[in-house]
Design an enzyme around this catalytic site. Structure first.
Site, PDB file in Angstrom:
ATOM      1  CD  GLU A 131       7.276   3.250  -7.200  1.00 18.52           C
ATOM      2  OE1 GLU A 131       8.097   2.550  -6.565  1.00 18.52           O
ATOM      3  OE2 GLU A 131       7.522   4.416  -7.583  1.00 18.52           O
ATOM      4  N   PRO A 132       4.858  -1.706  -7.687  1.00 19.67           N
ATOM      5  CG  PRO A 132       5.766  -2.888  -9.504  1.00 19.67           C
ATOM      6  CD  PRO A 132       5.647  -1.506  -8.919  1.00 19.67           C
ATOM      7  CD  GLU A 256      -8.394  15.807   1.904  1.00 22.52           C
ATOM      8  OE1 GLU A 256      -9.181  16.752   1.648  1.00 22.52           O
ATOM      9  OE2 GLU A 256      -7.427  15.930   2.674  1.00 22.52           O
ATOM     10  NE  ARG A 259      -8.197   7.987   1.219  1.00 16.92           N
ATOM     11  CZ  ARG A 259      -7.024   8.335   1.712  1.00 16.92           C
ATOM     12  NH1 ARG A 259      -6.911   9.469   2.374  1.00 16.92           N
ATOM     13  NH2 ARG A 259      -5.981   7.563   1.570  1.00 16.92           N
ATOM     14  CD  GLU A 379      -8.816   6.702  -5.242  1.00 21.69           C
ATOM     15  OE1 GLU A 379      -7.705   7.070  -4.831  1.00 21.69           O
ATOM     16  OE2 GLU A 379      -9.188   6.853  -6.395  1.00 21.69           O
ATOM     17  CD  GLU A 383      -7.420  -3.115   6.857  1.00 24.29           C
ATOM     18  OE1 GLU A 383      -8.251  -3.960   7.222  1.00 24.29           O
ATOM     19  OE2 GLU A 383      -7.298  -2.761   5.660  1.00 24.29           O
TER      20      GLU A 383
END
Length: 401
Positions: A131-132, A256, A259, A379, A383
């Site tokens: 979301e924004p 998953e 990724r 995705e 960090e």
């Protein structure tokens, strides 16, 4: 075939699929990718070609008309496609995350209704978490669903939908407090809705608007959009899995797979950057010899090739782990983190090898230089990956004192 990024232990069928995809990439994608990308044009002819190859059904089970292939086969195909043009792999990936979520979590009626047409490429999937004001904090979702008889009414604004315009089915994650008392953990009061819509922009069904394409630095061609729900009515049978409150887990399972896919994209883009760098280094002369004969350039090529090889090995390992039925969030996080970081570094080294010409839009490396940064945030940021990796390592290596 090139020496780098080979995968041991593939079946004849897997090798045949990969050979077909690589041939398609070399003939149908690489020659036109840069021109289409500069025009930010949707690659309709390429998508039609992938549909003919059956790639939209690659991981969908055979009983629903798909090829029933593994995540590894899919990831290796994505690697090849991203080598040609990363945007095309995005068109496929979002479709597959939705198909995977349906296969793993959908009701029988939902699977029967959607999967055969998804396998044929007649229904294209997109999924929507962000979301924004959200960023990486999925628990802060404010979009909501309120029960009204046999329907739910959805309201809120979503952001960063790949395939937002061209898709006809969107898996949307919203908050649904129905049946969940005050104080329930945020991730236990989320639900995934299967939202059918017309492809295109503007109001695509009553209560649902796709405003238009977001203008991006790179990753062009594929449409990235917002999604605005204002009194969007969805029947109860379009709750993924038929039960509310499970949306967060369903989406995380899909991510998953995503990724592994982003790791595969990083591998593909890095491979292409290496190919461009090593070729240019043998063509360009300075001080009376090809720059490839200068030790400084050979060191760069050595580092680039090692990174390509390492990223590919980690991506393959993460895919095989998921295929074996084991938990793979640690391996997928590591693969996504390493492949995206190495991709950025390999692309930059190829860019440096090109010298001033790397800055010219005539050279393919200019496009790759703008595309690579998307992998650092798609995705889940680097960090977020490190946070997942760190937590999992502490679970595995808990100190018994």
């Amino acid at each position: 075939m090139a020496r780098l990024a080979q995968t041991a232990g593939l079946t004849d069928v897997q090798q045949e699929i990969l050979s077909t995809v690589r041939d398609f990439v070399d003939k149908e994608i690489i020659p036109v990718a840069t021109e289409l990308e500069h025009r930010d044009e949707y690659p309709q002819a390429i998508v039609d070609g992938l549909k003919e190859l059956g790639l939209f059904g690659l991981m969908i089970p055979e009983e629903y008309g798909g090829l029933g292939e593994s995540l590894l086969t899919y990831a290796l195909c994505v690697e090849e496609i991203a080598r040609g043009w990363m945007s095309v792999s995005g068109i496929i990936n979002t479709h597959f995350i939705v198909a995977y979520m349906l296969k793993q979590h959908g009701t029988q009626e939902q699977k029967d209704h959607f999967l055969p047409r998804m396998a044929a490429g007649d229904i294209r999937g997109a999924f929507s978490m962000s979301e924004p004001a959200l960023g990486s904090d999925v628990s802060a979702i404010t979009s909501k669903a309120v029960k009204d008889g046999e329907e739910y009414v959805l309201t809120g604004q979503k952001m960063w939908l790949t395939n937002g315009g061209t898709s006809s089915l969107v898996a949307v994650l919203v908050r649904s407090d129905e049946g969940h008392p005050e104080g329930t953990a945020p991730h236990k009061s989320m639900t995934t809705f299967l939202v059918e819509k017309e492809p295109g922009f503007g109001e695509v069904r009553p209560g649902l608007t796709i405003p238009g394409k977001i203008d991006k630095m790179g990753y062009k061609g594929v449409d990235t959009t917002e999604l605005i729900m204002d009194g969007l009515r969805i029947p109860a049978e379009r709750v993924l899995g038929g039960v509310t409150g499970r949306g967060f887990y369903q989406m995380m399972d899909g991510v998953e797979v995503g990724r592994v896919n982003v790791a595969a994209r990083g591998c593909g883009v890095a491979q292409r950057a290496f190919e461009l760098g090593v070729r240019y280094a043998q063509q360009r002369h300075t001080f009376g010899k090809p720059i490839a004969q200068h030790q400084a350039i050979q060191f760069k090529l050595a580092e680039m090739a090692t990174k390509v090889e390492a990223a590919h090995a980690m991506m393959v390992n993460a895919a095989r782990k998921k295929d074996s039925g084991e938990r793979n969030d640690l391996e997928a996080g590591m693969a996504k983190y390493l492949a995206s970081e190495y991709c950025k570094e390999v692309v930059e080294d190829a860019f440096r090898i090109h010298g001033g010409y790397g800055f010219s839009k005539e050279y393919e490396i200019e496009r790759l230089y703008r595309e690579a940064p998307m992998l650092l945030i798609g995705e889940g940021t680097a960090e977020i990956q490190k946070m997942i990796i760190g937590r999992r390592l502490l679970e595995e290596y808990r100190f018994q004192g």
